[in-house]
Each structure stands twice: as structure tokens, then as C-alpha cells.
Design an enzyme around this catalytic site. Structure first.
Site, PDB file in Angstrom:
ATOM      1  N   SER A 145       0.798  -1.227   0.000  1.00  0.00           N
ATOM      2  CA  SER A 145       0.000   0.000   0.000  1.00  0.00           C
ATOM      3  C   SER A 145       0.831   1.278   0.000  1.00  0.00           C
ATOM      4  O   SER A 145       0.288   2.371  -0.203  1.00  0.00           O
ATOM      5  CB  SER A 145      -0.973   0.002   1.178  1.00  0.00           C
ATOM      6  OG  SER A 145      -0.320   0.343   2.361  1.00  0.00           O
ATOM      7  N   LYS A 204      -6.841   3.865   8.595  1.00  0.00           N
ATOM      8  CA  LYS A 204      -5.858   4.801   8.041  1.00  0.00           C
ATOM      9  C   LYS A 204      -6.393   6.230   8.066  1.00  0.00           C
ATOM     10  O   LYS A 204      -5.650   7.179   8.337  1.00  0.00           O
ATOM     11  CB  LYS A 204      -5.515   4.397   6.599  1.00  0.00           C
ATOM     12  CG  LYS A 204      -4.636   3.150   6.500  1.00  0.00           C
ATOM     13  CD  LYS A 204      -4.479   2.708   5.037  1.00  0.00           C
ATOM     14  CE  LYS A 204      -3.493   1.544   4.906  1.00  0.00           C
ATOM     15  NZ  LYS A 204      -3.404   1.062   3.522  1.00  0.00           N
TER      16      LYS A 204
HETATM   17 CA   LIG Z   1       0.941   4.158   2.283  1.00  0.00          CA
END
Ligand SMILES: [Ca+2]
Ligand SMILES: [Ca+2]
Ligand SMILES: [Ca+2]
Ligand SMILES: [Ca+2]
Ligand SMILES: [Ca+2]
Ligand SMILES: [Ca+2]
Ligand SMILES: [Ca+2]
Ligand SMILES: [Ca+2]
Ligand SMILES: [Ca+2]
Ligand SMILES: [Ca+2]
Ligand SMILES: [Ca+2]
Ligand SMILES: [Ca+2]
Lengths: 198, 198, 198, 198, 198, 198
Positions: B95, B138
């Protein structure tokens, strides 16, 4: 969520069929060139056998460069990087061989890959395509992903014939025995838009 | 204790969003250049897949140098080092791809990264951005860290829409499908102070 | 038995603070140069993260050579060896970063390290010093070892403030946020006796 | 499903006999050349001992180049790749030695391999062929695969004599002691169609 | 059976004291030179820390070549091989450092090692000798092996003082703090018979 | 089935004595040369210690080239490959040292090995031969294999004296202390038939 077929706009991007922990799926083999000295980089959380497929495809192309219409000196002038998204999923096995071969030939010739095509099959150094497993799951995944044509080893024909006809309606199958068939069937004679001059 | 957003003063430093053992967090991708012959060093207690992201970002940039306004010969004249603090925390997964891409383009162009921006997303060699997991955690971490804008894959849009609106108040989201979008959105046209002449 | 502070006679030798199986201790980071082609050797029974700290310190110095008053060509003319005694003790973690940075800058400039100083802190490529753990144990060890001044990350200030004042009597603390602060505080402007001409 | 003997059209492709998890089988050793500097690549999901066989075959040929009618300088001008399909099956052991030797000599001389021949045997640097195990299972597999002639170590003769005569009807056995016998028996003096000029 | 002291006829052969699975023992550090480009080979079934000692000794000598009376260019002209018999016994730890240092200085200067001397101690890059463990067992082994003089770290003096005087009768101890002391004490100014011209 | 002594026709092939899972046996050390740049390849399913023996033998020969009547420049002109059949049997330990030494000296000098001789013993860099274990089993195996003479370390003499005299009838023993003795005893002054010009 499963992947969908995208398009054939980019040289070196080919749709394969995979059999993963979550069943059948399509996957993309991507390859790119950069100025260099002939190194081959392979990424995508791949196991040893799948990395070997990339090496086999690359070495086959080098050894048969002239037959493929490629200048044998080209390989020392570029580095090649082959990647298989998605990094979070471990992948292995020999069945992406035909996909890797097609990806690399598309890359070096900048020819467009046939539209809506997916493929699965092991490759060899002598130019034969070998059958692979998980065919039923792969075909169902291909359909979900809006694939229209599928390239397979001739020896996988009976696996297709065992699938209920309804499931394969709308799909065209191409059975091959040789790697030269793969290249003829999978690559068009048209260059991609903005084809690189190599 | 969690990290806070810092600033955009330094080329090659970009804020990413990570999902670690302790929940969501921001992380910094840092990259620097030194005179050399083109080696890539990667540190930060990273797993294989995260190291592969750095390789993918680097090779994508090399292969698309001209489109990115970079001299293709530059890559042989410098060594690149990518680091992800904090060394005591093992990190892995794909990611951080968009963050690494942005870091390296900022480094080679010496362009300033957009202020108060964080990002998360997997990258590919064909230029697509792929969705990633752990979005809710996140986003909460980004808010705590005083991030104002967030860059995500278009396919992660529904993950945001599932979050209670109060939690995302004050955050601006940018959804992208292509790596060229990332570069356009994440980098300003302004050089950093004391930009290096490459 | 625990180590004692020694002296600041030798370029490249810096006192760090470590947190080992047996509690806090001081450790020495040693580095030397020999004619060569720029290789970096790291010994001392170190784990991956601690080896990465050495790489980060070295690459940071290469990338910021001019700001540090160093000729960028020097790095290709010498091999560097960093060692952390004592070989029987496995060591790991990022906290020796500032010590390694100081050691290498002392080595390349042949400047004397500040007397009776010890330090602990993680380093980054963007020039920030990060806080580390085990502060209380490290401070007690420093005192036992006759250290007089301690260099720490600003974010470790509250760890010191939580220690009973009696325990830190006689110690001077220097809190830093940037790696440039480390170099200013830790290195004198005096060359070591018998400084090498590089 | 088990493999069948194919043909002898391609230089470097030789049929071996293997003893795998599923019993006896034939396998193909494939090797190809490409312009290069003398590297040897080995693929096919092989264990250490089987990879060593490839190295032994290659080094034996280099050391005995003149006796084999080969220009000793040729080895620095080409890269060699040896592959053993099928990638999904792990393979190991020394018994493919004679097959690898034959494959490489065929490759470098572009001589045709004898038709309908399969072989099994360990090779050595001193030129001796050593006996191997699993002979009965290998012979039955060879018959199923339509092999007509089999090359074996002289010391494996008694293994054949212990097999019921009916099972070996139609098979011709060649017993060898030396690697030079292998080459004489296994390779014809005819070049393959489209033989490469080396 | 335990080893016995041999002699000091050969440059590069030095007697060390080891603490193994079977108690104390002497061991021989052997080193040789051959024409080459400066590689260091280490054998003898050694663990990582003991191999690191060899690297430390070699790099210390390179860095201090002038002080040791050696031409700094010599190191690029020879390959060095350090071996510790006996291959069947795994060996590890930092205590052979002084022995390796002495071996290499003897090798490069072709000076004779002092007669009937054995030694044990860790070395550092800053030139200090560090204390090691297992002293009592090592001393008893030295006596059995007909060693007359023993070189130790000053900080191991009290370990000797704790041994019953009878056990150390006839042994002379040399306590050192610096690696330069080791070289002065352990090497004579006499060259070995048939000294090599380097 | 156990191996039998063969002959001394080929340079670089020497008979050793081994102690394996199945008891004592003879083994062959084979080495060959090919044009190259001095690489050493070692095969035969060998453990680390046995591979180290090959390195020790090679480096000893390089370092003592002149004394052995060899041109020191020869080592950079050839690659050496040492192999120990039989690949299916894992092998380890230092006892093949003398056999590897003899093999390599025979290879580089093209001198014939003494007829009907087998050997076992560890080698060192200082030129000493060390005793090894499993002597009784090795001797019985040697006899079964029709060996007539055996070369051993002097310190293994008592192992022979403990064997019932009947068992060793017809065997001649050569006890050595130095590697130079091995070479004198094991190699004839006669070149092999078809000796290579190096
Ligand atoms: Ca990232
Ligand atoms: Ca997918
Ligand atoms: Ca596929
Ligand atoms: Ca954090
Ligand atoms: Ca200590
Ligand atoms: Ca520290
Ligand atoms: Ca098969
Ligand atoms: Ca075979
Ligand atoms: Ca011993
Ligand atoms: Ca010792
Ligand atoms: Ca045997
Ligand atoms: Ca032996």
C-alpha cells in the site's frame, strides 16, 4: 473483489488466468523496458516456479530472436521488469508461462495484444505449451471478468468439454500446442498507440 | 505515540498511510540521492512486498522518464536510498506504492510535495493504482496526524462512503485511477528550497 | 561487568547508550577507513535493523557531503568499516543511529568527539532524529559509566523528566530534533591527534 | 497423465527417465543457447543435486571440448539455459546426468538425438556413468511412453534382468560405462533441421 | 585428544586458547597468502562472530598499515586465507581476535611469532583488547599443551589471580590493553626461515 | 553396493576413504580444468566442512605453487571443478582433505596417482596432516574395494594397531605428518597418458 478485463492499450500487459486461494481469478502480467544492460527484474510476491516461468520466457525469446523478428542485440540494451499485481497475494506455479511469453513479445515488438483475450498454460524451452490445472475455476473467473476469448493448451481441451455448456456460452477457445501458436494468436499486427522505438 | 504530519520542505519526503500492529498510522517515505552508478538501497525493516513496491516505483519512473520530464541518463549517475522510519516496527504490504512513487518523482524533479497530503495505494507497471485495505483505520490516523487531504484509489471510494461523515469532516479526498494522476495531484510545480541541481 | 567511558582521542569512536538483555549499558561505535573503492563493512553481531542504521548514516553523509564540508569524491577512495564491540552480545534496533552518524562524520572529518558525551536516537534520511525506548535504563548506565553529557531526541525529554532528579544529578542533557544538531553538538572543531590526511 | 515420447527434431531436447512421487515417468531435458558471456541458467523446480548434474555436464564438456570436436572459445560466447518441465513437480537426484550431458552436446553440436531413445544414469567428472535406482518403474514408464531404446549404466544390467521378460519386450537396451559411450550412442551424425551456426 | 604446542617456524601460524564443548583447548590460527586481488577467505567451521574477528583483524591492519610498517598497496596484490583447524569442531565467539591479528601481522611481515606463546582476547577497531571468558579452562589447557607464556587482556588479570597458584606455576602472563601491545609482545623481530618476499 | 578401486589412468582422480551412514566406503575425488579465470566449483552433495576442505587444498596449492613446481600464473587461466560422486549420498567432514590435495596437485601437474592407493586425513594451511575418525570402518572398506596401500596421518597409527592383524593383512600403511609427504607418496613422477599441456 475479483478483477475485470481492462483493455489492450499498453504493450506488455496481458491477461492471465490464475487459480488462487480464493478460487479462479484473472491476473495481469505487466512488463516494461528501461535503458540498461539486460537485467531481468521480477516482482509480485511470486514463488520460485512462477519466477522461473519469467526466466524461461525471456531466455526462449533471446534464443529465438531472429524467428520472432527481433534484433538479438536489443537484449543487452534494455533492462526488463516483469510484475504481477497484486502484491498482497502470494502467487506460484507454472501456468502463467504463456502469459509471460506474450507479455514479453508484446513488449519487445510493441505489438498490441488481442482484445478480450485471457490465457493459461505452461511453457517449455523446446517451444511446447503444456496443460495446467484448475481449468474450470479459471474459466468461470474469466467469464465474470468479461473475457471473450481464451487461449489454452490442446491437452486442456477435454477439461473444457467437461464443463456444462451454459457456463462457457459466449466464450471462444483457442487450443494450442506450440509457443509459436501463442504468439500468432495472442498478438495483433498492430502497434500500440505511442509505441516505443527500440 | 502516533506521528504527526510535518511539512513539505524536503524533496523526496512523502506522507503515507499505514495499517500496522497498533492500528492505523501515518508513515514517512524518505528518499535521497548521492553520486553513484544507479544502485537502489531500501531500508526500514521492510518485508519483501514493500521492498518490491520500491523497485516497481523506481523501474516505472525509469521506463517513463521522458513522459515525466526526466533525462533517462540521470539514473546511472546517482544512487538512490529509500528509507521508511521507524526501524523498530516491521512493515510490509503493497500500500505504500503511491507514496514511494511520489517520493522518487519529487526526488528526481526536486518538486515540492503538496502540503498536508497523505496517500495510500498499490502501484503497477502499467500505470494503474490499485485499492488497498484498512482504509477506515488509516483515515482516522490521518485525521489525528492533522492531514488535510488524502489521495486514494478510485476503488477505495466506497470504503470512505461507509465511514460516518463526522469522522471525515475536514478531510478532502482525491480518488485516482492512474499513476499519472498521483503525480499531478501530489506534486506542486514549485521546487523545494535549496533544490539540488541534478 | 559494565563498560566505562574511555576518552575522545580516536576519530570515529563514539559512545552510545544501549538497552540489552542485561539492562542499560554504554557501547562504542568504532569506524575506520582504509584505501579502497567505497565498500561499507559492518560487524559486531548486529541484527538487520542496526545494520540498516549504519547504511542510513553512510548514505545520509554521502547525500549531504557538501553541507558537511566533505569532498563528495572521497567516498569512492576509501572503504569504511563500522564495528560495535562486544562480539559475544547480539545487538539490534535503531537507537544507535545518532552514534553511527557521529562516528562517521568524525571519521571523515577527523574531528574530535565532545568529551564525556554519550547519545542515543534513531536517524532518518530527511535529517530528523527520532525518540527511542529504554531511556531510564540507559541514563542509569551512562551515570555508572562516568558519562557527563547526554544527547537525546527532543521527544525523549519527558522520559528524562519522569526520572527521579537525584538519579540524573551531574548529567547535562542535550535535546535535538535534527541530525545537523547532533553533528554540531557532538563534534568539536578540533582535529584528533595524528589526524589522517584524507 | 503421463508424458509420451515426442520426437528428435529439436537440438538439445533429450528424453530421460525419472522416478517421481507418482512412480516412474519420462521427462524432457531441454537446453537452448543465446548470445552471451557463458552463464548457465537452470530451471524446472530442481533440487540441489539435480542442479549439480547440470553443472557437472557443462564443466565436463568444457574440459573435454577438443575431444568432443568443439571450439573451446564457444563457451564464452553463449549463455546456456537448461530446463526440465514440468514446473509444478519438484525434481531431484543425480539420475538425469546422462540426459543433461546428451542435451548439452546436442545443443553445442546441433546433432540430432537418436530417435525413440530414453536414458537414465549419473555422470562423473572422470567420464564414468554410474548406476541409479528405480529402474523397474522407469522402464515401465518408458514403455507406456512409446520409447523403443533405453540407455543405462552397465551396472544396472542386472536390474533389467530381474524384470519379467514380457515387460521389456520390444525395448532395446544399451549398457554403457563411459560418458563417451553415451555420446556415441545417443547422438546421430545428422544435424537437426535449421541447425544453428555457432 | 588435546592438541600440543608445535613451534614458531611458519609465518602466520599462532596458538590461541579456546573454550569448546569439551572444555579448554588450544587452537591454531593459520593464514597464508597467494597472488590475487585482495579477497579474504575464512574457513574452519566458524560461526559468524568468529568470522567477524577475522574481518576486524584484516581491516584494522589495512587501516593502520603505515604504523605497522606495511606498504598499504600490498593488500590489493594478495589474497589472504585464514583457517582454523579442526573442521569437525564448530567454533565461534570473539576470543580468537588477538590470535588472528597476530597471525595476519606475522603473515604480512613474515616475522616469527614468539616461542611457546598462546593468547586469547577480543579485538576492536579502536585498537583496544577486550577481556574474554573461560579463562581458567583455557589456562589449564595451555599448560597441558606445554605453553610457557600467555597473552591476555589486562581486565582478565583477576581471573588469573583467582586460579590456585599451583595450577599456573611455570606460566608467564602478559597483560595487555592495546592491540599494539599484542603485536610488540607476540612477534619477534626475526623473520621466519624462507621468509616470502612480498 | 560398495565401490571398487578403479585405476590411476586419469589425472585428478584420487581414491579416498569415507565413513558414511552405511559404514565405511571408498569415494573418488575428481577434478578437472577448463579455460577460465580461476573460479572453483565444488559439487557432490557436500556439506560446508567438506567444501571448505576443497578451498583449503586449492589455496594451499596457490600459496605454495613455486615449491610444488607450478607456475603461479596458471591459476588465473583455468577454472577448476571438484566433484565427489555419488550425488544421492550427502557427504561432509574434513577427512577428504588429503584426497582433495592429491587430486588438485595431480590435476595441475598431470602426474599419475600411485596405483591401488587410498587415503584419509584432514589438511591445514600450515602444511600439517591431522588425524581423522572412523579408521577401522574405512580400512575394512578399503580392503573390500581391493585397495593395497593406505595413506594416513601418523596420529592414526594407533587406530591401525588396534585392528586385528588379520583384517589388515595385505595392506601397506603410509603414515604422514606433512602435506608435502602426501604429495611425495601419492603422486608418481610419471605423467598420465594424454597429459594436458597447461
Ligand atoms: Ca501508504
Ligand atoms: Ca484479483
Ligand atoms: Ca495464467
Ligand atoms: Ca509511528
Ligand atoms: Ca558492555
Ligand atoms: Ca545508542
Ligand atoms: Ca510428466
Ligand atoms: Ca533421467
Ligand atoms: Ca583440538
Ligand atoms: Ca583464542
Ligand atoms: Ca559408494
Ligand atoms: Ca577421504
Amino acid at each position: 473483489e475479483r478483477d475485470k478485463y481492462e483493455n489492450n492499450n499498453v504493450a506488455g500487459v496481458v491477461t492471465g488466468l490464475a487459480w488462487t486461494r480464493v478460487g479462479g481469478d484473472i491476473l495481469f502480467i505487466e512488463s516494461i523496458l528501461s535503458k540498461g544492460k539486460g537485467t531481468l527484474t521480477i516482482t509480485g510476491n511470486l514463488g520460485t516456479v512462477m519466477k522461473e516461468s519469467a526466466t524461461i520466457a525471456m531466455e526462449y525469446i533471446k534464443s529465438n530472436a531472429v524467428d520472432l523478428g527481433l534484433d538479438p542485440d536489443i537484449f543487452e540494451k534494455y533492462n526488463v521488469h516483469i510484475h504481477v499485481p497484486e502484491g498482497a497475494t502470494p502467487k506460484d506455479g507454472p501456468s502463467a508461462g504463456v502469459t509471460m511469453l506474450t507479455s514479453l513479445v508484446s513488449l519487445f515488438t510493441q505489438r498490441k495484444v488481442k482484445k478480450s483475450l485471457a490465457m493459461t498454460g505452461e511453457i517449455t524451452l523446446r517451444g511446447k505449451v503444456l496443460p495446467v490445472g484448475g481449468i474450470k475455476e479459471k474459466i468461470l473467473a474469466a467469464k465474470r471478468a468479461r473475457i471473450k476469448e481464451i487461449l489454452l493448451c490442446e491437452e486442456n481441451r477435454r477439461d473444457i468439454e467437461e464443463i456444462k455448456p451454459d457456463y462457457v456460452k459466449g466464450l471462444t477457445f483457442h487450443y494450442v500446442t506450440d509457443m509459436s501458436d501463442v504468439i500468432k494468436l495472442a498478438l495483433t499486427n498492430q502497434k500500440v498507440v505511442n509505441a516505443k522505438e527500440l
